[in-house]
Design a protein around this motif. Structure first.
Motif, PDB file in Angstrom:
ATOM      1  N   CYS A 179       0.488   8.961  -1.688  1.00 49.17           N
ATOM      2  CA  CYS A 179       0.316   7.504  -1.799  1.00 49.17           C
ATOM      3  C   CYS A 179       1.655   6.807  -1.996  1.00 49.17           C
ATOM      4  CB  CYS A 179      -0.620   7.170  -2.951  1.00 49.17           C
ATOM      5  SG  CYS A 179      -2.333   7.597  -2.676  1.00 49.17           S
ATOM      6  N   ILE A 187       3.849   4.213   0.630  1.00 48.59           N
ATOM      7  CA  ILE A 187       4.408   2.898   0.306  1.00 48.59           C
ATOM      8  C   ILE A 187       5.876   2.839   0.714  1.00 48.59           C
ATOM      9  CG2 ILE A 187       4.998   1.331  -1.575  1.00 48.59           C
ATOM     10  CD1 ILE A 187       2.520   2.443  -3.033  1.00 48.59           C
ATOM     11  N   ARG A 217       6.082   2.613   4.482  1.00 52.66           N
ATOM     12  CA  ARG A 217       5.639   1.315   5.007  1.00 52.66           C
ATOM     13  C   ARG A 217       6.677   0.225   4.779  1.00 52.66           C
ATOM     14  NH1 ARG A 217       0.706  -0.676   5.809  1.00 52.66           N
ATOM     15  NH2 ARG A 217       1.005  -2.325   4.285  1.00 52.66           N
ATOM     16  N   LYS A 218       7.384   0.273   3.642  1.00 48.79           N
ATOM     17  CA  LYS A 218       8.391  -0.737   3.328  1.00 48.79           C
ATOM     18  C   LYS A 218       9.771  -0.360   3.871  1.00 48.79           C
ATOM     19  CE  LYS A 218       8.296  -2.990  -0.409  1.00 48.79           C
ATOM     20  NZ  LYS A 218       7.982  -3.960  -1.381  1.00 48.79           N
ATOM     21  N   LEU A 227       4.197  -7.089  -2.600  1.00 50.61           N
ATOM     22  CA  LEU A 227       3.366  -6.047  -2.009  1.00 50.61           C
ATOM     23  C   LEU A 227       2.139  -6.687  -1.378  1.00 50.61           C
ATOM     24  CD1 LEU A 227       3.381  -3.441  -4.907  1.00 50.61           C
ATOM     25  CD2 LEU A 227       4.703  -3.361  -2.817  1.00 50.61           C
ATOM     26  N   THR A 270      -2.715  -3.669   0.986  1.00 51.42           N
ATOM     27  CA  THR A 270      -2.741  -2.225   1.229  1.00 51.42           C
ATOM     28  C   THR A 270      -1.818  -1.493   0.270  1.00 51.42           C
ATOM     29  OG1 THR A 270      -3.183  -2.656   3.568  1.00 51.42           O
ATOM     30  CG2 THR A 270      -2.432  -0.449   2.990  1.00 51.42           C
ATOM     31  N   ASP A 271      -0.619  -2.049   0.060  1.00 56.41           N
ATOM     32  CA  ASP A 271       0.321  -1.423  -0.869  1.00 56.41           C
ATOM     33  C   ASP A 271      -0.223  -1.429  -2.295  1.00 56.41           C
ATOM     34  OD1 ASP A 271       2.150  -0.849   1.096  1.00 56.41           O
ATOM     35  OD2 ASP A 271       3.287  -2.695   0.812  1.00 56.41           O
ATOM     36  N   LYS A 272      -0.903  -2.498  -2.677  1.00 55.80           N
ATOM     37  CA  LYS A 272      -1.477  -2.561  -4.025  1.00 55.80           C
ATOM     38  C   LYS A 272      -2.567  -1.509  -4.210  1.00 55.80           C
ATOM     39  CE  LYS A 272      -0.381  -7.379  -4.812  1.00 55.80           C
ATOM     40  NZ  LYS A 272      -0.892  -8.731  -5.005  1.00 55.80           N
TER      41      LYS A 272
END
Length: 68
Positions: free
Chosen positions: A16, A20, A23-24, A41, A44-46
């Motif tokens: 997980c 993140i 993705r970033k 965020l 989805t990131d949260k």
């Protein structure tokens, strides 16, 4: 039994948090000093942060139960 659950929980948690970072598009080294970390965020990131934190806590609990 608990060591297997700990390994699985740790793997899910790490996945997980890695998702993140991917993705970033965070840098590999110096991640905490990167200005990209402090961007907002999205939803989805949260959800990934919440899932990662829950599985990390389960990892800690299973490790403690296994050793004691």
């Amino acid at each position: 039994m608990f060591e297997v659950l700990a390994i699985i929980s740790g793997a899910i948690s790490g996945t997980c948090f890695m998702a993140i970072a991917l993705r970033k598009k965070l840098p590999l080294f110096g991640t905490l000093l990167s200005p990209k970390v402090y961007e907002d965020l999205d939803a989805t990131d949260k959800r990934l942060v919440l899932a990662g934190a829950i599985f990390f806590l389960l990892f800690i609990v299973f490790i403690i139960i296994h050793f004691f």
